[in-house]
Design a protein around this motif. Sequence first.
Motif, PDB file in Angstrom:
ATOM      1  N   LEU A  89       0.821  -1.202   0.000  1.00  0.00           N
ATOM      2  CA  LEU A  89       0.000   0.000   0.000  1.00  0.00           C
ATOM      3  C   LEU A  89       0.859   1.258   0.000  1.00  0.00           C
ATOM      4  CD1 LEU A  89      -2.698  -1.146   2.579  1.00  0.00           C
ATOM      5  CD2 LEU A  89      -3.019  -0.855   0.116  1.00  0.00           C
ATOM      6  N   LEU A  90       1.911   1.253   0.806  1.00  0.00           N
ATOM      7  CA  LEU A  90       2.774   2.432   0.877  1.00  0.00           C
ATOM      8  C   LEU A  90       3.598   2.605  -0.393  1.00  0.00           C
ATOM      9  CD1 LEU A  90       3.943   2.369   4.595  1.00  0.00           C
ATOM     10  CD2 LEU A  90       2.092   3.685   3.550  1.00  0.00           C
ATOM     11  N   THR A  91       3.888   1.515  -1.072  1.00  0.00           N
ATOM     12  CA  THR A  91       4.571   1.630  -2.367  1.00  0.00           C
ATOM     13  C   THR A  91       3.704   2.413  -3.352  1.00  0.00           C
ATOM     14  OG1 THR A  91       5.775  -0.441  -2.050  1.00  0.00           O
ATOM     15  CG2 THR A  91       5.535   0.339  -4.315  1.00  0.00           C
ATOM     16  N   ARG A  92       2.418   2.109  -3.378  1.00  0.00           N
ATOM     17  CA  ARG A  92       1.506   2.852  -4.256  1.00  0.00           C
ATOM     18  C   ARG A  92       1.451   4.326  -3.866  1.00  0.00           C
ATOM     19  NH1 ARG A  92      -2.416   1.241  -7.891  1.00  0.00           N
ATOM     20  NH2 ARG A  92      -2.080  -0.936  -7.330  1.00  0.00           N
ATOM     21  N   VAL A  93       1.531   4.589  -2.588  1.00  0.00           N
ATOM     22  CA  VAL A  93       1.484   5.970  -2.106  1.00  0.00           C
ATOM     23  C   VAL A  93       2.768   6.724  -2.438  1.00  0.00           C
ATOM     24  CG1 VAL A  93       1.392   7.394  -0.012  1.00  0.00           C
ATOM     25  CG2 VAL A  93      -0.141   5.423  -0.255  1.00  0.00           C
ATOM     26  N   ALA A  94       3.924   6.060  -2.304  1.00  0.00           N
ATOM     27  CA  ALA A  94       5.199   6.787  -2.284  1.00  0.00           C
ATOM     28  C   ALA A  94       6.067   6.617  -3.521  1.00  0.00           C
ATOM     29  CB  ALA A  94       6.005   6.347  -1.058  1.00  0.00           C
ATOM     30  N   VAL A  95       5.760   5.671  -4.399  1.00  0.00           N
ATOM     31  CA  VAL A  95       6.735   5.281  -5.422  1.00  0.00           C
ATOM     32  C   VAL A  95       7.142   6.446  -6.332  1.00  0.00           C
ATOM     33  CG1 VAL A  95       5.009   4.471  -7.111  1.00  0.00           C
ATOM     34  CG2 VAL A  95       7.313   3.483  -7.093  1.00  0.00           C
TER      35      VAL A  95
ATOM     36  N   SER B 120       0.856   4.832  -9.286  1.00  0.00           N
ATOM     37  CA  SER B 120       0.608   5.766  -8.186  1.00  0.00           C
ATOM     38  C   SER B 120      -0.730   6.483  -8.315  1.00  0.00           C
ATOM     39  CB  SER B 120       1.736   6.796  -8.096  1.00  0.00           C
ATOM     40  OG  SER B 120       1.821   7.566  -9.283  1.00  0.00           O
ATOM     41  N   ALA B 121      -1.436   6.264  -9.401  1.00  0.00           N
ATOM     42  CA  ALA B 121      -2.745   6.913  -9.574  1.00  0.00           C
ATOM     43  C   ALA B 121      -3.733   6.475  -8.499  1.00  0.00           C
ATOM     44  CB  ALA B 121      -3.310   6.604 -10.962  1.00  0.00           C
ATOM     45  N   GLY B 122      -3.504   5.300  -7.901  1.00  0.00           N
ATOM     46  CA  GLY B 122      -4.385   4.800  -6.850  1.00  0.00           C
ATOM     47  C   GLY B 122      -3.961   5.210  -5.450  1.00  0.00           C
ATOM     48  N   ARG B 123      -3.195   6.292  -5.327  1.00  0.00           N
ATOM     49  CA  ARG B 123      -2.663   6.705  -4.022  1.00  0.00           C
ATOM     50  C   ARG B 123      -3.767   6.929  -2.994  1.00  0.00           C
ATOM     51  NH1 ARG B 123       1.026  12.066  -2.782  1.00  0.00           N
ATOM     52  NH2 ARG B 123       2.737  10.702  -3.381  1.00  0.00           N
ATOM     53  N   ASP B 124      -4.807   7.693  -3.348  1.00  0.00           N
ATOM     54  CA  ASP B 124      -5.847   8.020  -2.374  1.00  0.00           C
ATOM     55  C   ASP B 124      -6.571   6.765  -1.902  1.00  0.00           C
ATOM     56  OD1 ASP B 124      -5.168  10.672  -2.621  1.00  0.00           O
ATOM     57  OD2 ASP B 124      -6.799  11.158  -3.998  1.00  0.00           O
ATOM     58  N   GLU B 125      -6.834   5.867  -2.817  1.00  0.00           N
ATOM     59  CA  GLU B 125      -7.483   4.608  -2.457  1.00  0.00           C
ATOM     60  C   GLU B 125      -6.592   3.793  -1.527  1.00  0.00           C
ATOM     61  OE1 GLU B 125      -9.122   0.523  -4.645  1.00  0.00           O
ATOM     62  OE2 GLU B 125      -8.467   2.249  -5.823  1.00  0.00           O
TER      63      GLU B 125
ATOM     64  N   VAL C  44      -6.783   5.071   2.059  1.00  0.00           N
ATOM     65  CA  VAL C  44      -8.008   4.634   2.724  1.00  0.00           C
ATOM     66  C   VAL C  44      -7.883   3.175   3.145  1.00  0.00           C
ATOM     67  CG1 VAL C  44     -10.472   4.177   2.388  1.00  0.00           C
ATOM     68  CG2 VAL C  44      -9.463   6.301   1.521  1.00  0.00           C
ATOM     69  N   HIS C  45      -7.332   2.360   2.258  1.00  0.00           N
ATOM     70  CA  HIS C  45      -7.174   0.937   2.546  1.00  0.00           C
ATOM     71  C   HIS C  45      -6.173   0.722   3.684  1.00  0.00           C
ATOM     72  CE1 HIS C  45      -7.878  -3.186   1.824  1.00  0.00           C
ATOM     73  NE2 HIS C  45      -6.764  -3.457   1.167  1.00  0.00           N
ATOM     74  N   LEU C  46      -5.147   1.570   3.759  1.00  0.00           N
ATOM     75  CA  LEU C  46      -4.147   1.452   4.816  1.00  0.00           C
ATOM     76  C   LEU C  46      -4.810   1.539   6.191  1.00  0.00           C
ATOM     77  CD1 LEU C  46      -1.138   1.424   5.739  1.00  0.00           C
ATOM     78  CD2 LEU C  46      -1.213   3.921   5.618  1.00  0.00           C
ATOM     79  N   VAL C  47      -5.728   2.471   6.357  1.00  0.00           N
ATOM     80  CA  VAL C  47      -6.396   2.640   7.650  1.00  0.00           C
ATOM     81  C   VAL C  47      -7.104   1.354   8.054  1.00  0.00           C
ATOM     82  CG1 VAL C  47      -8.182   3.909   8.893  1.00  0.00           C
ATOM     83  CG2 VAL C  47      -6.650   5.126   7.356  1.00  0.00           C
ATOM     84  N   SER C  48      -7.806   0.732   7.115  1.00  0.00           N
ATOM     85  CA  SER C  48      -8.529  -0.500   7.451  1.00  0.00           C
ATOM     86  C   SER C  48      -7.581  -1.657   7.727  1.00  0.00           C
ATOM     87  CB  SER C  48      -9.499  -0.866   6.323  1.00  0.00           C
ATOM     88  OG  SER C  48      -8.807  -1.206   5.130  1.00  0.00           O
ATOM     89  N   GLN C  49      -6.475  -1.719   7.014  1.00  0.00           N
ATOM     90  CA  GLN C  49      -5.533  -2.819   7.200  1.00  0.00           C
ATOM     91  C   GLN C  49      -4.768  -2.711   8.515  1.00  0.00           C
ATOM     92  OE1 GLN C  49      -5.206  -5.649   5.008  1.00  0.00           O
ATOM     93  NE2 GLN C  49      -7.176  -4.662   4.605  1.00  0.00           N
ATOM     94  N   LEU C  50      -4.741  -1.543   9.110  1.00  0.00           N
ATOM     95  CA  LEU C  50      -4.049  -1.353  10.382  1.00  0.00           C
ATOM     96  C   LEU C  50      -4.949  -1.619  11.588  1.00  0.00           C
ATOM     97  CD1 LEU C  50      -1.877   1.799   9.621  1.00  0.00           C
ATOM     98  CD2 LEU C  50      -1.059  -0.535   9.995  1.00  0.00           C
TER      99      LEU C  50
ATOM    100  N   TRP D 291       9.218   5.596   6.278  1.00  0.00           N
ATOM    101  CA  TRP D 291       9.559   5.569   4.845  1.00  0.00           C
ATOM    102  C   TRP D 291       8.597   6.462   4.066  1.00  0.00           C
ATOM    103  CZ3 TRP D 291       7.211   1.090   1.706  1.00  0.00           C
ATOM    104  CH2 TRP D 291       7.633   1.110   0.365  1.00  0.00           C
ATOM    105  N   ALA D 292       7.302   6.275   4.279  1.00  0.00           N
ATOM    106  CA  ALA D 292       6.313   7.069   3.558  1.00  0.00           C
ATOM    107  C   ALA D 292       6.290   8.508   4.039  1.00  0.00           C
ATOM    108  CB  ALA D 292       4.935   6.439   3.711  1.00  0.00           C
TER     109      ALA D 292
END
Length: 227
Positions: free
Chosen positions: A110-116, A147-152, A155-161, A192-193
């Motif tokens: 998830l963070l790769t999609r956010v930060a790459v 990275s176009a899916g960053r916002d999604e 949101v998914h990160l919050v649920s996975q945590l 990292w992020a």
Amino acid sequence: MTRILYSLCGRDESRPFSPHCWKVSMALAHKGLDFIEKPVAFTEIPKLENGFSKTVPILKDGDHLVRDSFDIALYLEETYPDRPTLFGGEGGKVLARFVEGFSQMVVHPLLTRVAVKDIHDMLAETDQRYFRESREARLGRSLEEFSAGRDEALVHLVSQLEPVRFALKFHPYLGGDTPLFADYILFGALQWARVTTGLSLLPADHPVADWFERCLDLHQGMGRAVA
């Protein structure tokens, strides 16, 4: 005896960003061990210590070299048993392995999609070419498309945590009343992020955000000193 930690940076050496290197920085500080951090660029890693490792972190402790963040933590625990423990016994090692798996299999993607794309942009030109070619081959699409899916992903990160949120209901750290290496593993991912994107990854009132803030303040604010 001089300890050297080789870590990863972009154009700015004052902003090391590798999640795995952050684990080791925090582990060394936890043990109260002095060290010199030498951040290097992606394409310089193969030249370190006669090609000792293709990746960082690399710890040089006197004449002894260790690669891989978990192996370095185990080495520190065994070599410096009189210093504060990173694991608190065998159970802590098992916990840390679980958190390592959770972090790398759930959080990192998830963070790769956010930060790459941000990581690419903070690199020097030679490293940008290497990073784009290697990551696009791995991801199967351009960095921009991925990275176009960053916002999604955020949101998914919050649920996975949620499992981490649950654990932190009972203790301030994953290690209990004080942090252990398990904490530094997950901290490294979020740091990292944080360093690469500057984004607020979680709602301010989220228990994991509170935990992350506590971790940033550990060891005289080591994590917070890099922005």
